[in-house]
Scaffold this motif. Structure first.
Motif, PDB file in Angstrom:
ATOM      1  N   THR A  97      58.289  89.111  12.493  1.00 27.35           N
ATOM      2  CA  THR A  97      57.596  88.111  11.686  1.00 27.35           C
ATOM      3  C   THR A  97      56.088  88.254  11.771  1.00 27.35           C
ATOM      4  OG1 THR A  97      57.200  85.715  11.443  1.00 27.35           O
ATOM      5  CG2 THR A  97      57.789  86.501  13.622  1.00 27.35           C
ATOM      6  N   HIS A  98      55.397  87.710  10.775  1.00 26.65           N
ATOM      7  CA  HIS A  98      53.930  87.677  10.764  1.00 26.65           C
ATOM      8  C   HIS A  98      53.391  86.515  11.601  1.00 26.65           C
ATOM      9  CE1 HIS A  98      55.154  84.638   7.998  1.00 26.65           C
ATOM     10  NE2 HIS A  98      53.927  84.296   7.661  1.00 26.65           N
ATOM     11  N   CYS A  99      54.279  85.710  12.166  1.00 25.60           N
ATOM     12  CA  CYS A  99      53.905  84.562  13.007  1.00 25.60           C
ATOM     13  C   CYS A  99      53.228  83.448  12.216  1.00 25.60           C
ATOM     14  CB  CYS A  99      53.015  84.980  14.182  1.00 25.60           C
ATOM     15  SG  CYS A  99      53.881  85.977  15.401  1.00 25.60           S
ATOM     16  N   GLY A 100      53.636  83.278  10.967  1.00 26.82           N
ATOM     17  CA  GLY A 100      53.193  82.120  10.196  1.00 26.82           C
ATOM     18  C   GLY A 100      53.751  80.847  10.814  1.00 26.82           C
ATOM     19  N   ARG A 101      53.100  79.736  10.524  1.00 30.95           N
ATOM     20  CA  ARG A 101      53.455  78.461  11.154  1.00 30.95           C
ATOM     21  C   ARG A 101      54.895  78.059  10.847  1.00 30.95           C
ATOM     22  NH1 ARG A 101      51.216  76.017  15.444  1.00 30.95           N
ATOM     23  NH2 ARG A 101      51.581  73.792  15.430  1.00 30.95           N
ATOM     24  N   MET A 102      55.273  78.124   9.566  1.00 32.36           N
ATOM     25  CA  MET A 102      56.613  77.678   9.179  1.00 32.36           C
ATOM     26  C   MET A 102      57.685  78.609   9.741  1.00 32.36           C
ATOM     27  SD  MET A 102      55.145  75.337   7.552  1.00 32.36           S
ATOM     28  CE  MET A 102      53.643  75.053   6.626  1.00 32.36           C
ATOM     29  N   SER A 103      57.456  79.910   9.630  1.00 26.86           N
ATOM     30  CA  SER A 103      58.428  80.883  10.124  1.00 26.86           C
ATOM     31  C   SER A 103      58.628  80.770  11.624  1.00 26.86           C
ATOM     32  CB  SER A 103      57.983  82.305   9.767  1.00 26.86           C
ATOM     33  OG  SER A 103      58.022  82.510   8.372  1.00 26.86           O
ATOM     34  N   THR A 104      57.527  80.592  12.355  1.00 25.74           N
ATOM     35  CA  THR A 104      57.631  80.500  13.812  1.00 25.74           C
ATOM     36  C   THR A 104      58.383  79.236  14.219  1.00 25.74           C
ATOM     37  OG1 THR A 104      55.526  81.673  14.008  1.00 25.74           O
ATOM     38  CG2 THR A 104      56.327  80.520  15.965  1.00 25.74           C
ATOM     39  N   THR A 105      58.133  78.141  13.519  1.00 20.19           N
ATOM     40  CA  THR A 105      58.859  76.905  13.818  1.00 20.19           C
ATOM     41  C   THR A 105      60.351  77.084  13.587  1.00 20.19           C
ATOM     42  OG1 THR A 105      56.922  75.635  13.089  1.00 20.19           O
ATOM     43  CG2 THR A 105      58.988  74.431  13.342  1.00 20.19           C
ATOM     44  N   GLU A 106      60.698  77.750  12.499  1.00 25.28           N
ATOM     45  CA  GLU A 106      62.112  77.980  12.187  1.00 25.28           C
ATOM     46  C   GLU A 106      62.791  78.830  13.252  1.00 25.28           C
ATOM     47  OE1 GLU A 106      62.311  79.651   8.281  1.00 25.28           O
ATOM     48  OE2 GLU A 106      61.504  77.849   7.301  1.00 25.28           O
ATOM     49  N   THR A 107      62.122  79.886  13.692  1.00 31.78           N
ATOM     50  CA  THR A 107      62.760  80.769  14.676  1.00 31.78           C
ATOM     51  C   THR A 107      62.848  80.096  16.044  1.00 31.78           C
ATOM     52  OG1 THR A 107      62.875  83.082  15.378  1.00 31.78           O
ATOM     53  CG2 THR A 107      60.719  82.041  15.486  1.00 31.78           C
ATOM     54  N   VAL A 108      61.872  79.225  16.373  1.00 31.81           N
ATOM     55  CA  VAL A 108      61.977  78.455  17.613  1.00 31.81           C
ATOM     56  C   VAL A 108      63.151  77.498  17.528  1.00 31.81           C
ATOM     57  CG1 VAL A 108      60.867  76.688  19.030  1.00 31.81           C
ATOM     58  CG2 VAL A 108      59.545  78.655  18.250  1.00 31.81           C
TER      59      VAL A 108
END
Length: 520
Positions: A363-374
């Motif tokens: 991932t590019h570590c965007g805010r939404m993507s990182t929240t989803e993967t957490v």
């Protein structure tokens, strides 16, 4: 008969209650980012489902019709941004350069939006039927503040997909001490060295200065030209937000003080239970006997625009893996695609991350993507490009939930090394599962919290009792510089008085002392 009359009366009363409690809400969600749209629309749809009449203007509009929801599309913005900015190299500038380019990006966005037919459509709405509440982006969409006055200056709830920016903290009276709160552009933790504190403080106040004294005045001037009327200072509008719904994530983000009008809603867009995947995709992932890797660079960085060398490095690395790779790739085909890789232009990311066969997320570590993967408990290989992605990857590293790959020096070897490190070291998954448990362990859902506080502002006419008195202080009052000045003057006066008294006493006693010396 009596029972029937009672039931009918009850239904009429209930219908009347529902009508009385429903509100007219306007969403000024004009920041151009599909990920922000995904985040924001969850709240908008929830409010519409509760009977509120919601009108939203946005650069993204879903095809499905939702009861009580009217959508107005701002067209042409993404085409303009793609022609104006190369997001692959956006983060290659200095930190101050990124700040200036970001504000410039927003100016281009606003100029395009003001020319849009969708914006003109909203402008044609009658101001005689004001809205009960306006929901706006907390940052990057300020040029639409003119609509707040047009529709009677109702209470404003701001929604922030980025968390709490320095100017949002200043506007809401939130303590934002750069000695332990790093600016989102910088790869620092809450525990900084002296050098880092100095630089962080510089960037913090530079960012704040550029926003309040350069960016906001430009947005205000553009709005006055478009709306053809005077309007309140945008600074005053900003400081009168009722509250901010902030995408801060328990477990991932470092703790920081928040006032009652900053509501944490991290993970609001993530469903507890994933939706079913398309049948062909479900089959492809179910049959991945060695598991699969999901790869997406978000909505601003397009994989199909990466330079040829980087694309080849990814494909060469993936071809040596036993796992299948599912890649969000924005074009129909990719020459030389390995047999274990499948590409799709758009993918239901959160639902994919919930699949039991997933091994890791690139991932590019965007805010939404990182929240989803957490939330889903999936470890990370992070390839950040710019803005808050730089800070997020540092959090990922400190928490031990993933590894970092530098895009600029990326090679087949560095990709393979990062993937194998996460796949072969169970600690990353263990740490991510622990963090997922922290994020999930809350007394209510983030969406329920967002809906409650939004309606709370409507019920309490802007909820001014939540507002900190710090918003009414000048900066020198907030920093107690006026108190320090008074104390310094008082201290100097006391020292001066003591000095004068001692001097006079000395001169008074000097003749006697002189006589005694002569006698001796």
């Amino acid at each position: 008969m009596a029972v029937g009359v009672l039931l009918l009366t009850t239904l009429i009363m209930f219908a009347g209650l529902q009508e009385a409690e429903s509100a007219r809400i306007l969403g000024l969600l004009n920041f151009a980012s599909p990920s922000h749209h995904i985040f924001n629309r969850v709240l908008i749809r929830a409010l519409a489902a509760r009977g509120h009449q919601v009108t939203v203007i946005s650069t993204d509009v879903d095809a499905d019709n939702v009861p009580n929801l009217t959508s107005i599309k701002i067209e042409g913005v993404y085409e303009t941004l793609r022609n104006s900015y190369d997001f692959e190299t956006f983060g290659d500038q200095s930190d101050t350069g990124v700040i200036s380019s970001t504000f410039g990006w927003v100016e281009v966005l606003c100029k395009t939006e003001f020319r849009s037919e969708g914006t003109k459509q909203l402008l044609s709405y009658s101001s005689n039927e004001p809205f009960d509440l306006i929901i706006t982006e907390a940052s990057w969409a300020e040029c639409f503040f003119g609509f707040i006055q047009k529709f009677g200056s109702p209470p404003v709830v701001a929604i922030s997909g980025y968390g709490v920016h320095p100017w949002s903290a200043a506007a809401m009276g939130v303590p934002d001490n750069p000695s332990y709160i790093p600016v989102s552009l910088l790869p620092y933790s809450s525990t900084m060295t002296l050098t880092q504190k100095i630089y962080n403080s510089y960037i913090h106040y530079y960012f704040l200065y550029k926003y309040e004294y350069v960016h906001l005045p430009k947005m205000e001037a553009m709005a006055k030209e478009f709306f053809k009327e005077d309007m309140p200072s945008f600074m005053d509008i900003h400081r009168n937000f009722s509250l901010i719904l902030a995408n801060t994530v328990f477990g991932l983000d470092d703790p920081r003080p928040l006032t009652p009008n900053i509501i944490p809603i991290g993970g609001m867009h993530v469903k507890m239970k994933a939706d079913p995947l398309p049948k062909d995709l479900q089959k492809y992932l179910d049959e991945a006997k060695d598991g699969f890797i999901y790869f997406s660079l978000g909505t601003n960085i397009r994989s199909d625009t990466l330079n040829a060398g980087k694309l080849q490095a990814f494909m060469d690395a993936f071809s040596e893996l036993p796992q299948r790779v599912l890649w969000k790739f924005e074009s129909d085909n990719l020459q030389g695609l390995p047999s274990n890789v499948k590409i799709r232009k758009w993918l239901p990311q959160s639902d994919i991350l919930a699949h039991p066969n997933i091994r890791l997320f690139i991932t590019h570590c965007g805010r939404m993507s990182t929240t989803e993967t957490v939330y889903r408990g999936v470890p990370i290989v992070g390839i950040p490009f710019f803005l808050d992605q730089v800070l997020t990857i540092q959090k990922v590293l400190r928490k031990g939930i993933g590894v970092y790959v530098d895009y600029h020096t990326l090679t087949k070897g560095s990709i393979l090394q990062a993937i194998k490190e996460v796949l072969n070291n169970a600690s990353y998954e263990v740490n991510m599962k622990k963090m997922s448990a922290v994020l999930r362990d809350q007394p209510d859902s983030a969406l329920d919290r967002a809906v409650f506080w939004t309606e709370y502002v409507i019920r309490h006419k802007g909820a001014p009792h939540l507002r900190s008195a710090a918003t009414k202080l000048y900066w020198y009052e907030y920093l107690l510089l006026d108190v320090l000045l008074v104390v310094s003057i008082a201290g100097f006066a006391i020292i001066l008085v003591v000095y004068i008294l001692l001097r006079k006493t000395y001169h008074f006693l000097r003749p006697e002392l002189t006589k005694k010396v002569k006698r001796n």
